[in-house]
Enzyme design. Structure first.
Site, PDB file in Angstrom:
ATOM      1  N   HIS A  11      -6.159   6.368   2.380  1.00 21.39           N
ATOM      2  CA  HIS A  11      -4.901   5.701   2.624  1.00 21.39           C
ATOM      3  C   HIS A  11      -4.360   5.215   1.298  1.00 21.39           C
ATOM      4  O   HIS A  11      -5.119   4.939   0.373  1.00 21.39           O
ATOM      5  CB  HIS A  11      -5.011   4.560   3.637  1.00 21.39           C
ATOM      6  CG  HIS A  11      -6.140   3.613   3.402  1.00 21.39           C
ATOM      7  ND1 HIS A  11      -6.014   2.522   2.591  1.00 21.39           N
ATOM      8  CD2 HIS A  11      -7.404   3.605   3.864  1.00 21.39           C
ATOM      9  CE1 HIS A  11      -7.172   1.871   2.577  1.00 21.39           C
ATOM     10  NE2 HIS A  11      -8.031   2.507   3.328  1.00 21.39           N
ATOM     11  N   HIS A 120     -13.606   1.638  -8.161  1.00 23.54           N
ATOM     12  CA  HIS A 120     -13.135   0.266  -7.902  1.00 23.54           C
ATOM     13  C   HIS A 120     -13.655  -0.686  -8.986  1.00 23.54           C
ATOM     14  O   HIS A 120     -12.918  -1.514  -9.524  1.00 23.54           O
ATOM     15  CB  HIS A 120     -13.645  -0.230  -6.543  1.00 23.54           C
ATOM     16  CG  HIS A 120     -12.809   0.187  -5.368  1.00 23.54           C
ATOM     17  ND1 HIS A 120     -11.430   0.182  -5.368  1.00 23.54           N
ATOM     18  CD2 HIS A 120     -13.170   0.615  -4.114  1.00 23.54           C
ATOM     19  CE1 HIS A 120     -10.989   0.583  -4.187  1.00 23.54           C
ATOM     20  NE2 HIS A 120     -12.013   0.851  -3.413  1.00 23.54           N
ATOM     21  N   ASP A 139     -15.178  -3.071   0.274  1.00 26.91           N
ATOM     22  CA  ASP A 139     -14.083  -2.426   1.015  1.00 26.91           C
ATOM     23  C   ASP A 139     -14.588  -1.975   2.377  1.00 26.91           C
ATOM     24  O   ASP A 139     -15.635  -2.449   2.838  1.00 26.91           O
ATOM     25  CB  ASP A 139     -13.466  -1.285   0.190  1.00 26.91           C
ATOM     26  CG  ASP A 139     -14.388  -0.085   0.011  1.00 26.91           C
ATOM     27  OD1 ASP A 139     -15.524  -0.105   0.524  1.00 26.91           O
ATOM     28  OD2 ASP A 139     -13.952   0.891  -0.638  1.00 26.91           O
ATOM     29  N   ARG A 436       3.200 -16.185   9.789  1.00 28.47           N
ATOM     30  CA  ARG A 436       2.824 -15.800   8.419  1.00 28.47           C
ATOM     31  C   ARG A 436       3.705 -16.516   7.400  1.00 28.47           C
ATOM     32  O   ARG A 436       4.925 -16.474   7.482  1.00 28.47           O
ATOM     33  CB  ARG A 436       2.940 -14.291   8.242  1.00 28.47           C
ATOM     34  CG  ARG A 436       1.926 -13.540   9.084  1.00 28.47           C
ATOM     35  CD  ARG A 436       2.138 -12.068   8.993  1.00 28.47           C
ATOM     36  NE  ARG A 436       1.882 -11.563   7.652  1.00 28.47           N
ATOM     37  CZ  ARG A 436       2.340 -10.401   7.201  1.00 28.47           C
ATOM     38  NH1 ARG A 436       3.102  -9.657   7.974  1.00 28.47           N
ATOM     39  NH2 ARG A 436       2.054 -10.007   5.997  1.00 28.47           N
ATOM     40  N   ARG A 483       0.164 -19.309  -1.824  1.00 30.01           N
ATOM     41  CA  ARG A 483      -0.357 -18.186  -2.618  1.00 30.01           C
ATOM     42  C   ARG A 483       0.627 -17.948  -3.757  1.00 30.01           C
ATOM     43  O   ARG A 483       1.448 -17.052  -3.710  1.00 30.01           O
ATOM     44  CB  ARG A 483      -0.466 -16.964  -1.704  1.00 30.01           C
ATOM     45  CG  ARG A 483      -0.860 -15.687  -2.365  1.00 30.01           C
ATOM     46  CD  ARG A 483      -1.195 -14.625  -1.314  1.00 30.01           C
ATOM     47  NE  ARG A 483      -0.169 -14.452  -0.284  1.00 30.01           N
ATOM     48  CZ  ARG A 483       0.845 -13.616  -0.366  1.00 30.01           C
ATOM     49  NH1 ARG A 483       1.025 -12.877  -1.438  1.00 30.01           N
ATOM     50  NH2 ARG A 483       1.716 -13.502   0.618  1.00 30.01           N
ATOM     51  N   THR A 514       9.238 -12.784  -1.559  1.00 25.00           N
ATOM     52  CA  THR A 514       8.579 -11.859  -0.633  1.00 25.00           C
ATOM     53  C   THR A 514       9.039 -10.448  -0.977  1.00 25.00           C
ATOM     54  O   THR A 514      10.046 -10.259  -1.647  1.00 25.00           O
ATOM     55  CB  THR A 514       8.872 -12.239   0.832  1.00 25.00           C
ATOM     56  OG1 THR A 514       8.131 -11.376   1.700  1.00 25.00           O
ATOM     57  CG2 THR A 514      10.338 -12.138   1.164  1.00 25.00           C
TER      58      THR A 514
HETATM   59 FE   LIG Z   1     -12.060   1.660  -1.291  1.00 24.98          FE
END
Ligand SMILES: [Fe+2]
Length: 588
Positions: A11, A120, A139, A436, A483, A514
């Site tokens: 993905h 990663h 992950d 959210r 955040r 945003t």
């Molecule tokens: Fe991954």
């Protein structure tokens, strides 16, 4: 030395270019194709990277791919054929990625393959400015590894322990995301945002799903999961354990869902903190680098930094699979030159459009605009006029950001002091779940006065307590956290100047920031995307570099044209893609 990094077929495919060890271009394919989380061969991102580097394909020394198809095959064979999978199983072909790169991109030179978690790990450590650090990657799954532990030093990264599939914190989180009625690989953020509304009433049940093991290990109780061979993430035993059926997508969110989310988040943090402690003891190093999709859990990151043993934490901003291409390219560069690439300085690495190109687009489409070329201060004052009167402004400036966060390149901005702004943003454009929160951008020099934060946070990768003397309802979560993105004039000069202009006028050095997109679509990349987003939403004004377009200036017929334009763009990109079976994109 030109090295191209590639992540694809899972993905969020993406491409990046390292020139003599400097990251000069990187982008996710979804931003071009307009297909969210597009996993296909990133043909458009590849073309963009070559163009940004001023290169032809023969100028590349190597293409670096972010995982090992052969190792992945062994896990796929172990897991067996998923129910309902296509009988000719093209996804069991470990040669498919190489063929796609050869046929789809026309690359005839060397392809270097690096393991998924090593990519990663390298994306975090080799692109950090730390001479030495512990490394943690977490992950859903790569080839076999789902969590890995290691250390980096100079141009080298070594992984010394891993947790293997099917035991996976990423898949635990994804499974509960699915049980709570959100989309896997997309809704994890929503679960994290829901958690502060609940109480941790289901810790016992959660600890039956996952239990810590010795050293870096932990285990899932597979009786509760079905993702190895089934078509769902969880088995029937999981709803029985919690005593409630799964939530249907879009159904009402109850106290139960909030409590499950809170319990999940608490247990995730508990395990990550324990494993960070073990990694610290094992390496004896004061600093930590993190990547992998779970490293985008900003609440857990904040706790690891505050309560964990490490002094400094660097999370690679594109920590999910799109950023795997950065690590693969960095490893290839180190292998070919013996040197470490330069540290990541920012993520403004995507395509950009000049003011003159935008002027041409506006002239061709007949859209009127306020022209502020050569008058930046006037432009900023005009934007502040709109923000202080409660408007939502689309802000398009400079190169597109890499990674999931809009950081002032393709952002929607608003006044954080406005108590109605969260609802207004949701009504006009974002249309996301009301629970959210939105995130703030704050001038770096003012951050400490408003947030319990003693270091820069330029990529919005951790949460912290709001301690502001101002009331900031649009950006403060129910638990009093936020955040923030700290904005430094050296990294984002025009965006910082806008925050300064807003501060001068209002005494508030913050804005709501945003991402510039409507629900279900990728962040806008081009000026046409930005205008399309304005057309299909209720955004009040859009800044395209030096031009300001108020809603009233958009031709009335523009909105009617947009669905057809977008469809044409989507099918055009689809034609350019390599014909790889969709089945390859499944993770099992
Ligand atoms: Fe991954």
């Amino acid at each position: 030395m030109n090295v191209l990094g590639l992540s694809a077929f899972f993905h969020e495919s993406a491409c990046c270019l390292l020139q003599d060890g400097r990251l000069v271009a990187a982008a996710e394919e979804e931003r071009f194709s307009r297909v969210k989380h597009d996993p296909r061969l990133p043909v458009s991102a590849f073309r963009f990277c070559l163009q940004a580097g001023g290169l032809g394909i023969t100028d590349l020394e190597a293409v670096a791919y972010y995982e090992s198809p052969l190792k992945k095959l062994s896990r796929q064979l172990w897991a067996g054929i998923p129910e309902g999978a296509s009988p000719d199983l093209p996804w069991l072909d470990p040669g498919a990625p190489e063929r796609a790169i050869r046929e789809g991109l026309g690359w005839e030179g060397p392809i270097l393959f690096f393991d998924h978690h090593l990519s990663h790990a390298a994306s975090a450590f080799l692109l950090s400015d730390l001479p030495e650090a512990a490394v943690l990657t977490v992950d859903g799954v790569g080839e076999w590894a789902t969590t890995s532990y290691g250390r980096g030093r100079g141009a080298e990264v070594e992984l010394f322990e891993e947790v293997d599939f099917p035991h996976s914190l990423g898949l635990l989180y994804a499974t509960l995301t699915s049980y709570l009625g959100f989309e896997v690989n997309d809704g994890e953020y929503k679960v994290m945002g829901l958690a502060p509304y609940g109480e941790p009433r289901y810790l016992d049940q959660m600890r039956r799903l996952v239990s810590p093991g010795p050293e870096g290990q932990y285990r899932l109780d597979l009786d509760y999961f079905d993702f190895v061979r089934g078509r769902r993430m969880y088995s029937d035993a999981l709803p029985r354990l919690f005593g409630e059926p799964p939530r249907r997508p879009e159904a009402e969110i109850t106290r139960f869902h909030q409590d499950v989310a809170r319990s999940l988040q608490a247990v995730l943090e508990e395990i990550l903190l324990a494993k960070a402690l073990w990694l610290h003891e094992r390496t004896g190093l004061p600093d930590l680098c993190m990547a992998g999709g779970v490293a985008l859990n900003v609440v857990a990151n904040g706790r690891i930094l505050r309560e964990g043993p490490f002094e400094r934490l660097f999370v690679q901003p594109a920590a999910g699979d799109s950023g795997g291409c950065l690590g693969a390219a960095a490893l290839a560069h180190a292998q070919l030159t013996g040197k470490r690439p330069e540290p990541l300085r920012h993520v403004y690495l995507g395509p950009r459009w000049s003011a003159d190109e935008i002027a041409g687009l506006l002239a061709a489409t007949g859209i009127q605009a306020h022209d502020f070329r050569g008058r930046e201060a006037d432009l900023l004052e005009a934007v502040v006029d709109r923000l202080t009167s409660g408007q939502v402004v689309g802000w398009f400036h400079g190169p597109l950001e890499l990674g999931p966060r809009a950081l002032g390149g393709r952002s929607l901005l608003a006044d954080p002091r406005d108590p109605g702004m969260r609802d207004r943003l949701n009504r006009l454009v974002k249309k996301r779940e009301a629970f959210r929160p939105f995130a703030p951008s704050v001038l770096a020099s003012h951050a400490a006065a408003h947030f319990d934060l003693d270091h820069p946070s330029p990529y919005m990768l951790e949460t912290c307590r709001v301690i502001s003397p101002l009331d900031l309802p649009a950006v403060t979560h129910v638990d009093g956290s936020a955040r923030p993105q700290t904005v430094d004039p050296g990294m984002s000069p025009r965006y910082a100047a806008l925050l300064e202009a807003f501060h001068r006028r209002t005494g508030c050095p913050l804005l709501v920031n945003t991402s510039f997109n409507v629900r279900g679509e990728p962040i806008v990349a081009s000026p046409v995307d930005a205008l399309s987003c304005m057309g299909v939403s209720g955004i009040d004004a859009v800044v395209l570099e030096d031009f300001l377009i108020d809603r009233a200036m958009l031709p009335a017929h523009w909105a009617d044209l947009l669905p057809a334009w977008r469809e044409r763009s989507r099918s055009g990109f689809a034609r350019g893609q390599s014909a790889i079976s969709e089945d390859l994109y499944t993770f099992v």
